[in-house]
Write a protein that holds these residues in place. Sequence first.
Motif, PDB file in Angstrom:
ATOM      1  N   ASN A  80     -19.624 -19.111 125.967  1.00 35.08           N
ATOM      2  CA  ASN A  80     -19.774 -20.235 126.890  1.00 35.08           C
ATOM      3  C   ASN A  80     -19.977 -19.625 128.279  1.00 35.08           C
ATOM      4  O   ASN A  80     -19.016 -19.312 128.981  1.00 35.08           O
ATOM      5  N   LYS A  81     -21.234 -19.447 128.633  1.00 35.32           N
ATOM      6  CA  LYS A  81     -21.562 -18.766 129.894  1.00 35.32           C
ATOM      7  C   LYS A  81     -21.191 -19.637 131.093  1.00 35.32           C
ATOM      8  O   LYS A  81     -21.585 -20.796 131.183  1.00 35.32           O
ATOM      9  N   PRO A  82     -20.456 -19.068 132.040  1.00 29.47           N
ATOM     10  CA  PRO A  82     -20.174 -19.832 133.261  1.00 29.47           C
ATOM     11  C   PRO A  82     -21.381 -19.773 134.202  1.00 29.47           C
ATOM     12  O   PRO A  82     -22.201 -18.857 134.141  1.00 29.47           O
ATOM     13  N   GLY A  84     -23.014 -18.838 137.710  1.00 27.68           N
ATOM     14  CA  GLY A  84     -22.696 -17.716 138.586  1.00 27.68           C
ATOM     15  C   GLY A  84     -22.586 -16.386 137.872  1.00 27.68           C
ATOM     16  O   GLY A  84     -22.024 -15.427 138.416  1.00 27.68           O
ATOM     17  N   VAL A  85     -23.134 -16.309 136.648  1.00 25.78           N
ATOM     18  CA  VAL A  85     -23.140 -15.071 135.863  1.00 25.78           C
ATOM     19  C   VAL A  85     -24.563 -14.818 135.391  1.00 25.78           C
ATOM     20  O   VAL A  85     -25.267 -15.749 134.985  1.00 25.78           O
ATOM     21  N   ILE A  86     -24.999 -13.558 135.452  1.00 24.02           N
ATOM     22  CA  ILE A  86     -26.363 -13.182 135.089  1.00 24.02           C
ATOM     23  C   ILE A  86     -26.487 -12.985 133.585  1.00 24.02           C
ATOM     24  O   ILE A  86     -25.652 -12.331 132.958  1.00 24.02           O
ATOM     25  N   SER A  87     -27.561 -13.515 132.987  1.00 26.45           N
ATOM     26  CA  SER A  87     -27.794 -13.360 131.538  1.00 26.45           C
ATOM     27  C   SER A  87     -28.597 -12.086 131.271  1.00 26.45           C
ATOM     28  O   SER A  87     -29.730 -12.134 130.804  1.00 26.45           O
ATOM     29  N   SER A  88     -27.994 -10.954 131.550  1.00 25.96           N
ATOM     30  CA  SER A  88     -28.642  -9.668 131.300  1.00 25.96           C
ATOM     31  C   SER A  88     -27.568  -8.609 131.127  1.00 25.96           C
ATOM     32  O   SER A  88     -26.374  -8.878 131.326  1.00 25.96           O
ATOM     33  N   ALA A  89     -28.002  -7.410 130.764  1.00 21.20           N
ATOM     34  CA  ALA A  89     -27.049  -6.332 130.533  1.00 21.20           C
ATOM     35  C   ALA A  89     -26.511  -5.752 131.837  1.00 21.20           C
ATOM     36  O   ALA A  89     -25.375  -5.292 131.905  1.00 21.20           O
ATOM     37  N   ARG A  90     -27.340  -5.755 132.881  1.00 19.81           N
ATOM     38  CA  ARG A  90     -26.913  -5.224 134.180  1.00 19.81           C
ATOM     39  C   ARG A  90     -27.654  -5.942 135.289  1.00 19.81           C
ATOM     40  O   ARG A  90     -28.708  -6.529 135.065  1.00 19.81           O
ATOM     41  N   ASP A  91     -27.099  -5.872 136.498  1.00 17.05           N
ATOM     42  CA  ASP A  91     -27.722  -6.522 137.646  1.00 17.05           C
ATOM     43  C   ASP A  91     -27.767  -5.547 138.809  1.00 17.05           C
ATOM     44  O   ASP A  91     -26.720  -5.010 139.212  1.00 17.05           O
ATOM     45  N   PRO A  92     -28.969  -5.267 139.373  1.00 15.68           N
ATOM     46  CA  PRO A  92     -29.089  -4.326 140.487  1.00 15.68           C
ATOM     47  C   PRO A  92     -28.261  -4.731 141.702  1.00 15.68           C
ATOM     48  O   PRO A  92     -27.871  -3.877 142.497  1.00 15.68           O
ATOM     49  N   ARG A  93     -27.988  -6.027 141.836  1.00 18.46           N
ATOM     50  CA  ARG A  93     -27.222  -6.509 142.985  1.00 18.46           C
ATOM     51  C   ARG A  93     -25.722  -6.507 142.737  1.00 18.46           C
ATOM     52  O   ARG A  93     -24.939  -6.915 143.582  1.00 18.46           O
ATOM     53  N   GLY A  94     -25.328  -6.029 141.566  1.00 18.94           N
ATOM     54  CA  GLY A  94     -23.908  -5.891 141.276  1.00 18.94           C
ATOM     55  C   GLY A  94     -23.191  -7.169 140.904  1.00 18.94           C
ATOM     56  O   GLY A  94     -21.951  -7.204 140.872  1.00 18.94           O
ATOM     57  N   THR A  97     -22.313  -9.982 134.876  1.00 19.82           N
ATOM     58  CA  THR A  97     -23.269 -10.260 133.806  1.00 19.82           C
ATOM     59  C   THR A  97     -22.539 -10.741 132.560  1.00 19.82           C
ATOM     60  O   THR A  97     -21.319 -10.572 132.432  1.00 19.82           O
ATOM     61  N   VAL A  98     -23.305 -11.321 131.633  1.00 18.77           N
ATOM     62  CA  VAL A  98     -22.693 -11.784 130.382  1.00 18.77           C
ATOM     63  C   VAL A  98     -22.145 -10.605 129.574  1.00 18.77           C
ATOM     64  O   VAL A  98     -21.175 -10.762 128.831  1.00 18.77           O
ATOM     65  N   VAL A  99     -22.752  -9.434 129.719  1.00 24.83           N
ATOM     66  CA  VAL A  99     -22.244  -8.254 129.011  1.00 24.83           C
ATOM     67  C   VAL A  99     -20.874  -7.863 129.556  1.00 24.83           C
ATOM     68  O   VAL A  99     -19.998  -7.412 128.805  1.00 24.83           O
ATOM     69  N   ASP A 100     -20.656  -8.063 130.850  1.00 27.71           N
ATOM     70  CA  ASP A 100     -19.338  -7.793 131.430  1.00 27.71           C
ATOM     71  C   ASP A 100     -18.270  -8.656 130.789  1.00 27.71           C
ATOM     72  O   ASP A 100     -17.109  -8.234 130.640  1.00 27.71           O
ATOM     73  N   VAL A 107     -18.853  -3.566 119.693  1.00 26.52           N
ATOM     74  CA  VAL A 107     -20.177  -2.973 119.858  1.00 26.52           C
ATOM     75  C   VAL A 107     -20.853  -3.601 121.066  1.00 26.52           C
ATOM     76  O   VAL A 107     -20.410  -4.625 121.593  1.00 26.52           O
ATOM     77  N   ARG A 108     -21.939  -2.964 121.499  1.00 23.73           N
ATOM     78  CA  ARG A 108     -22.722  -3.506 122.603  1.00 23.73           C
ATOM     79  C   ARG A 108     -23.584  -4.657 122.090  1.00 23.73           C
ATOM     80  O   ARG A 108     -24.346  -4.490 121.133  1.00 23.73           O
ATOM     81  N   VAL A 109     -23.445  -5.829 122.676  1.00 24.45           N
ATOM     82  CA  VAL A 109     -24.237  -6.988 122.275  1.00 24.45           C
ATOM     83  C   VAL A 109     -25.041  -7.484 123.474  1.00 24.45           C
ATOM     84  O   VAL A 109     -24.679  -7.237 124.626  1.00 24.45           O
ATOM     85  N   TYR A 110     -26.124  -8.191 123.175  1.00 29.56           N
ATOM     86  CA  TYR A 110     -27.055  -8.615 124.209  1.00 29.56           C
ATOM     87  C   TYR A 110     -27.352 -10.109 124.059  1.00 29.56           C
ATOM     88  O   TYR A 110     -27.266 -10.665 122.963  1.00 29.56           O
ATOM     89  N   PRO A 111     -27.739 -10.761 125.169  1.00 36.81           N
ATOM     90  CA  PRO A 111     -28.009 -12.201 125.087  1.00 36.81           C
ATOM     91  C   PRO A 111     -29.320 -12.505 124.379  1.00 36.81           C
ATOM     92  O   PRO A 111     -30.293 -11.780 124.504  1.00 36.81           O
TER      93      PRO A 111
END
Length: 264
Positions: A80-82, A84-94, A97-100, A107-111
């Motif tokens: 349940n994504k809130p 104010g959260v990025i739907s990616s593995a990482r964000d250049p702006r810090g 993210t959903v991975v966080d 294991v590592r999962v992706y959207p």
Amino acid sequence: MEVKSKHEKKPESGERLQKVLAQAGVASRRQVEKLIQEGRVKVNGFTVAVLGTKVCAEDEIIVDGVPVKKAEELHYYLLNKPAGVISSARDPRGRATVVDLMKNVPVRVYPVGRLDYDTSGLLIMTNDGELAHRLMHPSYGVNKTYRVWVKGPMEREALEQLRKGVELEDGKTAPAKVISRSGFRQGKPMDHKQHFPEILEVTIHEGKNRQVRRMFESVGYPVVQLERIAYGPLTLDREHFSAGNYRSLTIEEVKRLRLLVGLS
């Protein structure tokens, strides 16, 4: 020749060797069968040339002298994504993210696809690349349903435009299913001099960037709040599943998703 396992196992246990090699990305199933028949595959030091041989996770498999790394165990989650959260593995702006949010999974999962930064709701997270690709591909037409808040009341003409499809800069959208969840469509009197939050549910099967927001903007009703509440057969239970939480999909849910896109 009978394959000797490192561990005792029943003759019918394990997975077929060709399936394991194909899942590990060695080659296609047909090409893998050819490798086995040509005697280029060894299991626990023994050459295997018989199709249908079964192996277990502990068995050592070598193809042309190179050890094979087993395919990663597949995991499936509903997040349940809130907002104010990025739907990616990482964000250049810090930004978060959903991975966080999924740091505690094994294991590592992706959207599967994306939800906008300001959009909340149902997001599938998995390491099953094949399923993710098919769920996102427009040719499979997987339905996605959103709850949309706008300043209403909406004119019926605008609703009909959405239902027929609207012109966007990247093409016309397919007809959408639009249902009003407000009292304004239930025969209650409307004061057109005032603006009230109107809630609608919109179902689409396309995946254009920011599509729902752009659809409503094109008919003159910018979105105030947006939440995805269903993806294919999956639905979001907000009462028992608050924003930022996630759960594993059940075996039945995974089966339904895979059948939906033609996977056994």
